[in-house]
Design an enzyme around this catalytic site. Structure first.
Site, short mmCIF file in Angstrom:
data_model
loop_
_atom_site.label_atom_id
_atom_site.label_comp_id
_atom_site.label_asym_id
_atom_site.label_seq_id
_atom_site.Cartn_x
_atom_site.Cartn_y
_atom_site.Cartn_z
N LYS A 1 0.84 -1.20 0.00
CA LYS A 1 0.00 0.00 0.00
C LYS A 1 0.87 1.25 0.00
O LYS A 1 1.94 1.29 0.59
CB LYS A 1 -0.91 0.00 1.24
CG LYS A 1 -1.84 -1.20 1.31
CD LYS A 1 -2.58 -1.28 2.63
CE LYS A 1 -1.63 -1.65 3.76
NZ LYS A 1 -2.36 -1.92 5.02
N THR B 1 -7.09 9.53 8.45
CA THR B 1 -6.85 8.24 7.76
C THR B 1 -6.72 7.11 8.78
O THR B 1 -5.98 6.15 8.58
CB THR B 1 -5.56 8.31 6.93
OG1 THR B 1 -4.48 8.69 7.81
CG2 THR B 1 -5.67 9.31 5.78
N GLY C 1 -7.45 3.79 10.34
CA GLY C 1 -8.11 2.56 9.93
C GLY C 1 -8.18 2.36 8.42
O GLY C 1 -8.93 1.51 7.93
N THR C 2 -7.38 3.11 7.66
CA THR C 2 -7.44 2.95 6.20
C THR C 2 -6.97 1.56 5.78
O THR C 2 -7.57 0.94 4.88
CB THR C 2 -6.57 4.00 5.50
OG1 THR C 2 -5.27 4.00 6.10
CG2 THR C 2 -7.17 5.38 5.58
N GLY C 3 -5.94 1.05 6.41
CA GLY C 3 -5.45 -0.28 6.03
C GLY C 3 -6.43 -1.38 6.39
O GLY C 3 -6.63 -2.33 5.62
N CYS C 4 -7.08 -1.22 7.56
CA CYS C 4 -8.08 -2.21 8.00
C CYS C 4 -9.23 -2.25 7.00
O CYS C 4 -9.68 -3.30 6.56
CB CYS C 4 -8.62 -1.83 9.37
SG CYS C 4 -7.36 -1.62 10.63
#
Ligand SMILES: Nc1ncnc2c1ncn2[C@@H]1O[C@H](COP(=O)(O)OP(=O)(O)OP(=O)(O)O)[C@@H](O)[C@H]1O
Ligand SMILES: Cc1ncc(COP(=O)(O)O)c(N)n1
Length: 266
Positions: free
Chosen positions: A175, A207, A209-212
């Site tokens: 990412k 941003t 929790g964007t990866g979750c």
């Protein structure tokens, strides 16, 4: 018509923006029945993490067993796993239940800087969990930690992806949120070819929790039978709308907007 089911094995974020809360919101928005196994409780908000309380291994094992006997997941993801014991328990159960379509989001450090994975657990993740992963979704710092190389440009991202692929991961997505390009570029490696998805980098601090959310959208897509390329596209579209349509919640790193994607379809 059967309803697709997705399982998240992750930590609880009391602030609602990351962890199982973000995952279940995302599954729901994508019309996938969401289930959760909680690995740790965190006391957190948009300002940071005030407490991390790993669950007892027995409690994690019992949650997994209850899912296995009645609610087989069509796809599943791991988020915060915190320590080697939890990683090894989850990996052993994954092998026992022969669950497929595993997305590993190698959560290590929260946006505010709190450790969500003990340093010594990285080796367990590489040895026990990565070989079971259909998709691995590290951000750039996580890819550096897992491969031991520093990543300052696209060539080094590609090298890291190859090394992660060699650890047994079918598809690696590195990412680009932590990158310094003008755009947010995510790189997919399928073991032989690279592809990437690019979107405008949105100037925002919100941003959390964007990866979750990104990995949960990919998991929901896989549960619905999407190809990896279509799941990657859906994840990208979902998180882009979630960041773009800011909710302005909290005074730190605010959460993303989990209903924005569906609203953008209307
Ligand atoms: N400011 C931004 N504008 C647009 N897209 C972004 C932005 N920040 C992150 N993204 C996208 O969000 C997704 C998640 O990437 P990111 O690098 O933020 O993951 P992460 O650091 O693991 O997230 P977190 O740790 O907050 O869960 C990727 O698709 C990335 O391109
Ligand atoms: C329970 C839990 N899981 C994952 C994250 C990572 O999210 P972020 O990197 O946005 O803080 C988090 N903060 N809390």
């Amino acid at each position: 018509m059967t309803t697709a089911k997705a399982l998240t094995i992750a930590g609880s974020d009391s602030g609602g923006g990351a962890g199982i809360q973000a995952d279940l919101k995302t599954f729901q928005e994508l019309k996938v029945y969401g289930m959760s196994v909680i690995t740790a409780i965190t006391a957190q908000n948009t300002l940071g993490v005030d407490g991390v309380y790993p669950m007892m291994l027995e409690a994690i094992e019992k949650q997994l067993e209850c899912i296995a006997v009645d609610l087989q997941p069509d796809a599943l993801k791991t988020g915060m796993l915190f320590n080697s014991e939890i990683i090894e328990l989850v990996a052993n159960k994954m092998e026992q239940y022969k669950w497929k379509n595993l997305v590993v989001d190698p959560v290590m450090i929260a946006k505010g800087g709190a450790n969500l994975l003990q340093q010594e657990a990285t080796e367990s993740m590489k040895r026990k969990l990565l070989p079971l992963a259909t998709v691995l979704t590290p951000n750039i710092p996580e890819a550096e930690e897992l491969t031991g190389i520093s990543i300052r440009n696209m060539e080094e991202r590609k090298e890291a992806a190859k090394r992660l692929s060699a650890m047994g991961v079918n598809y690696v997505i590195i990412k680009g949120g932590h990158g310094d390009e003008k755009e947010a570029v995510d790189l997919l490696f399928d073991g032989s070819h690279f592809s990437s998805l690019v979107a405008e980098r949105i100037p925002t601090k919100n941003t959390h929790g964007t990866g979750c959310t990104f990995s949960a959208a990919i998991t929901a897509a896989l549960a619905n039978g999407y190809s990896i390329n279509d799941a990657f596209q859906l994840g990208k579209d979902f998180i882009h709308q979630a960041i773009k349509n800011d909710l302005h919640i909290g005074s730190g790193h605010g959460p993303t907007n989990h209903w924005a994607y569906q609203e953008s379809k209307r």
